[in-house]
Design a protein around this motif. Structure first.
Motif, PDB file in Angstrom:
ATOM      1  N   VAL A  39       0.827  -1.202   0.000  1.00 58.05           N
ATOM      2  CA  VAL A  39       0.000   0.000   0.000  1.00 58.05           C
ATOM      3  C   VAL A  39       0.867   1.259   0.000  1.00 58.05           C
ATOM      4  O   VAL A  39       0.625   2.198  -0.760  1.00 58.05           O
ATOM      5  N   VAL A  40       1.885   1.259   0.827  1.00 59.79           N
ATOM      6  CA  VAL A  40       2.790   2.411   0.877  1.00 59.79           C
ATOM      7  C   VAL A  40       3.548   2.553  -0.440  1.00 59.79           C
ATOM      8  O   VAL A  40       3.801   3.677  -0.907  1.00 59.79           O
ATOM      9  N   GLU A  41       3.891   1.445  -1.057  1.00 53.79           N
ATOM     10  CA  GLU A  41       4.609   1.487  -2.341  1.00 53.79           C
ATOM     11  C   GLU A  41       3.829   2.262  -3.386  1.00 53.79           C
ATOM     12  O   GLU A  41       4.392   3.063  -4.139  1.00 53.79           O
ATOM     13  N   VAL A  42       2.526   2.048  -3.450  1.00 53.67           N
ATOM     14  CA  VAL A  42       1.690   2.758  -4.420  1.00 53.67           C
ATOM     15  C   VAL A  42       1.324   4.153  -3.917  1.00 53.67           C
ATOM     16  O   VAL A  42       1.521   5.157  -4.613  1.00 53.67           O
ATOM     17  N   ASN A  43       0.768   4.228  -2.718  1.00 47.83           N
ATOM     18  CA  ASN A  43       0.154   5.465  -2.232  1.00 47.83           C
ATOM     19  C   ASN A  43       1.146   6.542  -1.836  1.00 47.83           C
ATOM     20  O   ASN A  43       0.789   7.726  -1.814  1.00 47.83           O
ATOM     21  N   VAL A  44       2.374   6.137  -1.505  1.00 47.61           N
ATOM     22  CA  VAL A  44       3.376   7.126  -1.079  1.00 47.61           C
ATOM     23  C   VAL A  44       4.589   7.128  -2.005  1.00 47.61           C
ATOM     24  O   VAL A  44       4.882   8.136  -2.650  1.00 47.61           O
ATOM     25  N   TYR A  45       5.268   6.004  -2.095  1.00 53.19           N
ATOM     26  CA  TYR A  45       6.466   5.962  -2.931  1.00 53.19           C
ATOM     27  C   TYR A  45       6.130   6.242  -4.394  1.00 53.19           C
ATOM     28  O   TYR A  45       6.914   6.877  -5.113  1.00 53.19           O
ATOM     29  N   GLY A  46       4.954   5.771  -4.832  1.00 56.44           N
ATOM     30  CA  GLY A  46       4.546   6.048  -6.200  1.00 56.44           C
ATOM     31  C   GLY A  46       4.381   7.526  -6.465  1.00 56.44           C
ATOM     32  O   GLY A  46       4.740   8.023  -7.545  1.00 56.44           O
ATOM     33  N   ILE A  53       5.956   9.949  -4.784  1.00 55.66           N
ATOM     34  CA  ILE A  53       7.305  10.527  -4.768  1.00 55.66           C
ATOM     35  C   ILE A  53       7.982  10.316  -6.121  1.00 55.66           C
ATOM     36  O   ILE A  53       8.591  11.238  -6.677  1.00 55.66           O
ATOM     37  N   ARG A  54       7.876   9.083  -6.650  1.00 53.61           N
ATOM     38  CA  ARG A  54       8.459   8.815  -7.969  1.00 53.61           C
ATOM     39  C   ARG A  54       7.897   9.769  -9.018  1.00 53.61           C
ATOM     40  O   ARG A  54       8.634  10.328  -9.833  1.00 53.61           O
ATOM     41  N   MET A  55       6.589   9.916  -9.005  1.00 52.53           N
ATOM     42  CA  MET A  55       5.941  10.754 -10.013  1.00 52.53           C
ATOM     43  C   MET A  55       6.374  12.213  -9.892  1.00 52.53           C
ATOM     44  O   MET A  55       6.702  12.866 -10.893  1.00 52.53           O
ATOM     45  N   MET A  56       6.362  12.739  -8.698  1.00 53.01           N
ATOM     46  CA  MET A  56       6.727  14.149  -8.530  1.00 53.01           C
ATOM     47  C   MET A  56       8.179  14.391  -8.928  1.00 53.01           C
ATOM     48  O   MET A  56       8.481  15.359  -9.631  1.00 53.01           O
ATOM     49  N   ASP A  57       9.062  13.512  -8.493  1.00 50.96           N
ATOM     50  CA  ASP A  57      10.476  13.698  -8.830  1.00 50.96           C
ATOM     51  C   ASP A  57      10.710  13.616 -10.337  1.00 50.96           C
ATOM     52  O   ASP A  57      11.505  14.379 -10.898  1.00 50.96           O
ATOM     53  N   ALA A  58      10.012  12.696 -10.993  1.00 47.15           N
ATOM     54  CA  ALA A  58      10.204  12.527 -12.440  1.00 47.15           C
ATOM     55  C   ALA A  58       9.599  13.674 -13.240  1.00 47.15           C
ATOM     56  O   ALA A  58      10.135  14.068 -14.283  1.00 47.15           O
ATOM     57  N   ALA A  88       2.203  14.046   4.914  1.00 48.23           N
ATOM     58  CA  ALA A  88       3.462  14.548   5.468  1.00 48.23           C
ATOM     59  C   ALA A  88       4.514  14.748   4.380  1.00 48.23           C
ATOM     60  O   ALA A  88       5.249  15.740   4.388  1.00 48.23           O
ATOM     61  N   VAL A  89       4.586  13.812   3.453  1.00 47.54           N
ATOM     62  CA  VAL A  89       5.525  13.937   2.336  1.00 47.54           C
ATOM     63  C   VAL A  89       5.189  15.157   1.486  1.00 47.54           C
ATOM     64  O   VAL A  89       6.077  15.921   1.069  1.00 47.54           O
ATOM     65  N   THR A  90       3.906  15.372   1.237  1.00 46.80           N
ATOM     66  CA  THR A  90       3.486  16.517   0.436  1.00 46.80           C
ATOM     67  C   THR A  90       3.918  17.823   1.081  1.00 46.80           C
ATOM     68  O   THR A  90       4.374  18.751   0.389  1.00 46.80           O
ATOM     69  N   VAL A  91       3.801  17.914   2.389  1.00 47.70           N
ATOM     70  CA  VAL A  91       4.237  19.125   3.103  1.00 47.70           C
ATOM     71  C   VAL A  91       5.720  19.391   2.857  1.00 47.70           C
ATOM     72  O   VAL A  91       6.135  20.546   2.679  1.00 47.70           O
ATOM     73  N   GLN A  92       6.526  18.344   2.818  1.00 46.12           N
ATOM     74  CA  GLN A  92       7.965  18.525   2.589  1.00 46.12           C
ATOM     75  C   GLN A  92       8.231  19.057   1.186  1.00 46.12           C
ATOM     76  O   GLN A  92       9.120  19.908   0.985  1.00 46.12           O
TER      77      GLN A  92
END
Length: 237
Positions: free
Chosen positions: A107-114, A116-121, A169-173
């Protein structure tokens, strides 16, 4: 691509809320990328959107795969709006003493890490946009205030609910890191929408669930950034 049009990319856009977001952005004159893993479902969604008058195109995309995300970014000439909608629940009634850790990880792989991957790319493309917008589709169950005060009456979801808190929390960063840019980043809660994500138990339509994300994706330049919103307004963190 038509340089005169705003270009948007919506992940998980072949069905449900993601499809409704793509349709809504297209109705406002945007050229919309339908990001999805399944080739057949993606192209069916593109054809359906085109039949409805949307300038849509397909983007093969698995947010859990670095190479897939990189290829998606490389396929775009420009990008103005990114909506990170793809998400999974991992099932419901995820009791803390019983949930499988592999479920939490997936779940974290899709909902969070996914996300992060998208924003960075996609950030290099978004930095070149005159009016860049990022919308991360969260949920009210990610609100610690609501969870701890008894305001949330949903199921115990040890994987899903904390994944949305993590996403918040990640979005805030990212908001802090991009504070000196013109990129606006906000979180949208669609509410309890009837989709296959919840076995169609929700009481809202995908179109209703898409409304906040569409509004945040089309904010004026003096609009907010770093907010957590639902239809009724801001959600307490």
């Amino acid at each position: 691509m038509n340089d005169e049009k705003t270009v948007a990319l919506v992940t998980g856009a072949n069905k449900g809320i993601g499809y409704a977001i793509a349709e809504g952005l297209g109705a406002q004159g945007m050229r919309v990328g339908v990001g999805a893993r399944d080739d057949v479902r993606r192209e069916e969604a593109v054809e359906k959107l085109r039949a409805a008058g949307v300038d849509a195109f397909g983007v093969p995309l698995d947010v859990t795969d670095d190479a897939s995300v990189a290829a998606a970014a490389a396929s775009l000439d420009r990008l103005d709006v990114l909506v990170n909608n793809a998400g999974i629940t991992g099932g419901w009634d995820q009791r803390p003493t019983e949930v499988d850790l592999d479920t939490v990880r997936s779940v974290v792989e899709v909902n969070v890490y996914g996300v992060i991957r998208m924003m960075d790319a996609m950030l290099p493309l978004l930095r070149r946009s005159a009016h860049p917008r990022i919308v991360n589709v969260s949920s009210g169950v990610g609100s610690l205030t609501r969870q701890s005060s008894g305001g949330d009456t949903g199921p115990i979801a040890t994987a899903y609910s904390p994944s949305k808190t993590f996403l918040n929390a990640v979005t805030v960063q990212y908001v802090k890191a991009l504070a000196e840019t013109n990129i606006k980043i906000n979180l949208a809660c669609p509410g309890f929408v009837a989709t296959d994500l919840n076995g169609f138990r929700g009481h809202r339509t995908p179109e209703q669930g898409a409304a906040t994300a569409i509004r945040l994706a089309t904010l004026p330049d003096d609009g907010p950034t770093g907010g957590y919103f639902e239809d009724a307004g801001e959600i307490p963190w």
